[in-house]
Design an enzyme around this catalytic site. Structure first.
Site, PDB file in Angstrom:
ATOM      1  CG  LEU A 183       0.718 -33.358  11.382  1.00  0.00           C
ATOM      2  CD1 LEU A 183       1.044 -34.764  10.889  1.00  0.00           C
ATOM      3  CD2 LEU A 183      -0.712 -33.299  11.887  1.00  0.00           C
ATOM      4  CG  ASP A 184       0.195 -30.721  17.888  1.00  0.00           C
ATOM      5  OD1 ASP A 184       0.467 -29.604  17.426  1.00  0.00           O
ATOM      6  OD2 ASP A 184      -0.930 -31.044  18.299  1.00  0.00           O
ATOM      7  CE1 TYR A 185       9.721 -34.048  19.645  1.00  0.00           C
ATOM      8  CE2 TYR A 185       8.400 -35.181  21.308  1.00  0.00           C
ATOM      9  CZ  TYR A 185       9.615 -34.970  20.674  1.00  0.00           C
ATOM     10  OH  TYR A 185      10.727 -35.670  21.072  1.00  0.00           O
TER      11      TYR A 185
END
Length: 242
Positions: free
Chosen positions: A103-105
């Site tokens: 999952l992205d930052y």
């Protein structure tokens, strides 16, 4: 006899994909000999080491984390940023768990962890079409034209996405934004953000609220729980149908 990459995955060293990288980097020895071929076959009596450390099959564990924003999805980070591993108790991290996918930052929500390389392999393979559900707050009033395009497939990074399931959950006219539910079966880098950008509705915030049949129910942001036995069996059962 099993392939070396599967041996590493079963031992909880990494996912099968990660095991290939470890092997090709020359970090693996079989009976004292460096092996760089992931497909190399090994038996139960062979001594396999990673960085000169003997590996053994571990008891598999499975966790569901409700990831907050502001954390990178990796076991270690050279830039010293906060990683999702810092959200786990030391006793659970000691089981050599790793995240399944990313999952992205700036994206929150469901993230699965395990030391079971086989399950990680299945869950990240596009042919198994594991549905992942997101809630995206986007700029503007989402149009029927945009919804139709997303349902058909849009081009991102020279790649045509598979048809997504999309619906507008809420229109906020005061703040000129739309809450959108979007379900995809792929996992390209920043896929939902890029899809929404392509149809002209940039994402303001994004949360993954569903992974296959799993939800965030009962897990607060930053918290996690072990998967139940029947949940793990159900995940494996879905793949056996294919």
């Amino acid at each position: 006899m099993i392939r070396l990459q599967k041996k590493l995955a079963e031992a909880g060293v990494s996912s099968r994909r990660g095991a290939v990288e470890i092997i090709e980097a020359g970090r693996v020895k079989v009976n004292g000999v460096v092996i760089k071929q992931p497909g190399h076959s090994v038996g139960s009596d062979d001594k396999v080491t990673v960085d000169d450390r003997v590996i053994e099959k571990e008891e598999h564990v499975y966790y569901l984390l409700n990831k907050p924003t502001g954390y990178v999805t990796t076991v270690k980070d050279d830039l010293k940023r906060r990683t999702v591993m810092s959200l786990f108790e030391e006793v659970d991290k000691a089981q050599r768990i790793f995240p399944i996918g990313r999952l992205d930052y700036d994206t929150a929500g469901i993230l699965l962890f395990t030391n079971d390389g086989d399950l990680a392999y299945y869950l990240t393979r596009p042919e198994f079409e594991v549905p992942k559900t997101y809630l995206a707050r986007v700029e503007g009033m989402l149009t029927k034209v945009a919804i139709k395009a997303l349902k058909t497939g849009v081009k991102i990074d020279n790649y045509l996405t598979r048809p997504a399931r999309v619906k507008a959950v809420e229109y906020d006219t005061k703040n000129n934004s739309t809450l959108v539910e979007i379900i995809i079966s792929e996992g390209k880098n920043q896929q939902v953000r890029k899809m929404m950008e392509t149809v002209g509705f940039p994402v303001k915030n994004l949360t993954r609220v569903g992974y296959a049949f799993l939800t965030l129910d009962g897990v607060e942001r930053g918290g996690y729980r072990p998967l139940k036995i029947h949940e793990v069996k159900k995940l494996y059962g879905e793949f056996k149908k294919i």
